[in-house]
Design an enzyme around this catalytic site. Structure first.
Site: not given
Ligand code: AMP
Length: 280
Positions: A30, A35, A37, A186
């Site tokens: 999203m 770091e 992502h 985020s």
């Molecule tokens: P989001 O943009 O929050 O939907 O996250 C996109 C992807 O990044 C998802 O697969 C999350 O699980 C992963 N993600 C978010 N935060 C972290 C983090 N701190 N460490 C590793 N992966 C993450």
């Protein structure tokens, strides 16, 4: 690196790569990159010829009272970081491109969607499985990388891929943390100064719980109580749940065994934080 906004365009580009026998790695996001992502992009980059990521703040996974409008967005910043990590294409559709006015077909796991985070976030996982299905059908990746940070999401996606025979390999990336242990998210930008100071208690509690288990404790009740008490020890925390679950169907366990996770959701003011740790 190119930013592609429409489904026909990304399909036509990727068709050419597939004809050239190139493998496609995919990281759905999203946006508002940190770091966490970027670490997933590194994993996908290493394992595939072409790296596609998506940036789409998916409205169907937000509840009516949730933070869809205020969710942070910064495409320029994201594009710069993605390019540095070797991304080939960013798929960045508008909401209308993904959801037509007649949209009415959803994908939902009937066993896992209402547990843990799903107990309070009605329809959240239905939104996640629906958008990920759509993205898989559009991108057709050989491999897709998700973060262990969203533990329940990762398990639901793996279940969906197996149940519905999506021809994609799912790879999980470790949780990336701030120096003080807070899992990167985020949503951390919503925390005010005092909330941010107290939020690392979550990981401290999880880490100490893991140590208890490593030293021989097997009672899920005792370990959960320890985690609760520790998180409650700071003033601004409001626990939504503390659970210990097995890692295929997220069943709650009484006696801790190999593969079990502790998972928590904790509010600091208006901000909901989640975290988890493998206990054994
Ligand atoms: P989001 O943009 O929050 O939907 O996250 C996109 C992807 O990044 C998802 O697969 C999350 O699980 C992963 N993600 C978010 N935060 C972290 C983090 N701190 N460490 C590793 N992966 C993450």
């Amino acid at each position: 690196m190119d930013i592609i906004k429409t489904i026909p365009e990304i399909r036509s580009i990727l068709r050419k790569h597939r004809r050239a026998d190139e493998t496609i790695g995919f990281v759905p996001t999203m946006g508002y990159f940190h770091e966490g992502h970027l670490s997933l992009m590194d994993i996908a980059r290493e394992k595939s010829d072409i790296l596609v990521i998506s940036i789409f703040v998916n409205p169907t996974q937000f509840g009516p009272d949730e933070d869809l409008e205020r969710y942070p967005r910064d495409l320029e910043h994201d594009a710069r970081l993605a390019e540095e990590r070797g991304v080939d294409y960013i798929f960045h559709p508008d909401v209308d491109e993904m959801y037509s006015p007649n949209f009415s077909t959803y994908v939902k796991n009937l066993e896992l969607s209402n547990l843990l985070c799903g107990a309070t976030r009605d329809n959240h996982f239905r939104g996640v499985t629906t958008i990920v299905s759509k993205l898989f059908n559009i991108i057709n990746p050989d491999l897709a990388v998700f973060g262990q940070k969203d533990h329940q999401q990762a398990i639901i996606i793996k279940r969906m891929v197996e149940d519905l025979n999506f021809p994609v390999e799912i790879v999980l990336g470790d949780i990336i943390r701030e120096a003080d242990g807070l899992a990167k998210s985020s949503r951390n930008t919503y925390l005010n100064g005092r909330e941010r100071e107290q939020a690392p208690i979550i990981y401290q509690a999880l880490k100490e719980a893991k140590k208890m288990v490593e030293e021989g404790e097997r009672s899920a009740g005792k370990v959960k109580k320890y985690i609760r008490d520790k998180i409650d020890s700071v003033e601004l925390s409001e626990i939504e749940y503390v659970e210990i679950v097995e890692d295929t169907m997220l069943g709650s366990v009484d006696k801790i065994s190999r593969g079990n996770f502790a998972a928590v959701a904790v509010w600091f003011g208006d901000t909901r934080l989640i975290d988890n740790i493998i206990l054994l």
